[in-house]
Each structure stands twice: as C-alpha cells, then as structure tokens.
Design a protein around this motif. Structure first.
Motif, PDB file in Angstrom:
ATOM      1  N   CYS A 197     -18.558  23.991 -27.073  1.00 48.87           N
ATOM      2  CA  CYS A 197     -18.120  25.301 -27.561  1.00 48.87           C
ATOM      3  C   CYS A 197     -17.913  26.261 -26.389  1.00 48.87           C
ATOM      4  N   ALA A 198     -18.864  26.301 -25.469  1.00 51.29           N
ATOM      5  CA  ALA A 198     -18.731  27.170 -24.289  1.00 51.29           C
ATOM      6  C   ALA A 198     -17.491  26.802 -23.491  1.00 51.29           C
ATOM      7  N   ASN A 199     -17.229  25.504 -23.345  1.00 52.32           N
ATOM      8  CA  ASN A 199     -16.042  25.059 -22.618  1.00 52.32           C
ATOM      9  C   ASN A 199     -14.773  25.494 -23.347  1.00 52.32           C
ATOM     10  N   GLY A 200     -14.749  25.322 -24.654  1.00 52.40           N
ATOM     11  CA  GLY A 200     -13.576  25.710 -25.433  1.00 52.40           C
ATOM     12  C   GLY A 200     -13.254  27.188 -25.332  1.00 52.40           C
ATOM     13  N   LEU A 201     -14.289  27.999 -25.162  1.00 50.27           N
ATOM     14  CA  LEU A 201     -14.105  29.444 -25.038  1.00 50.27           C
ATOM     15  C   LEU A 201     -13.875  29.887 -23.595  1.00 50.27           C
ATOM     16  N   GLY A 202     -13.928  28.942 -22.655  1.00 48.24           N
ATOM     17  CA  GLY A 202     -13.747  29.278 -21.248  1.00 48.24           C
ATOM     18  C   GLY A 202     -14.980  29.907 -20.625  1.00 48.24           C
ATOM     19  N   LEU A 203     -16.150  29.686 -21.238  1.00 48.58           N
ATOM     20  CA  LEU A 203     -17.397  30.272 -20.758  1.00 48.58           C
ATOM     21  C   LEU A 203     -18.302  29.270 -20.055  1.00 48.58           C
ATOM     22  N   ALA A 204     -17.873  28.032 -19.964  1.00 50.09           N
ATOM     23  CA  ALA A 204     -18.699  26.985 -19.352  1.00 50.09           C
ATOM     24  C   ALA A 204     -18.614  27.066 -17.828  1.00 50.09           C
TER      25      ALA A 204
END
Length: 80
Positions: free
Chosen positions: A11-18
């Motif tokens: 989820c974090a990766n999908g939102l660009g937050l990873a």
C-alpha cells in the motif's frame, strides 16, 4: 522482511510513500532497487547487508541513494 507486513508495504509503495534504495554499479552497469520499506530506519538497517552482497560481485564502482517513491518491476536493470 516480515511477510505479515507485505500488505502495508504494498500500500505504501502504491501511494509513493515507500522507502527504496537505488543502487547503481559500473562495470557491470546495473541499477538495483531494494525495498519497499515503510520506515526509512528499517531500510537503513537492512541496506548494509544488501550492499555487501552487491560489493561481493566486485563492481567497478557502487553508489546508492535512499528515496521515497513508487517502484515496480524490474528490480534490476542492466545497461547496454
């Protein structure tokens, strides 16, 4: 990496937050991506072992950057 945290990392990766490490080598020319991580500190804890593995391949040079981004496959890219 804890497999139970994969949905959170995804989820974090999908939102660009990873958090990811972009590792670039010369001779051979390659870019390796290491991640995703939810916390920068966790990435920084695991990164030295990853860098040691790449260094064992004796590249001509090795540089890395830690960044927060969205990333998908491929996780290894070879230059021409």
């Amino acid at each position: 990496m804890n497999p139970l945290l994969w949905p959170v990392r995804s989820c974090a990766n999908g939102l660009g937050l990873a958090w990811w490490a972009r590792v670039e080598t010369r001779s051979p020319d390659a870019v390796y991506w290491f991640g995703p991580f939810v916390r920068r500190r966790t990435l920084e804890t695991h990164l030295p072992a990853f860098l040691d593995d790449i260094q064992a391949e004796s590249p001509g040079s090795l540089e890395h950057r830690v960044l927060r981004t969205r990333r998908g496959e491929p996780l290894t890219e070879f230059g021409g």
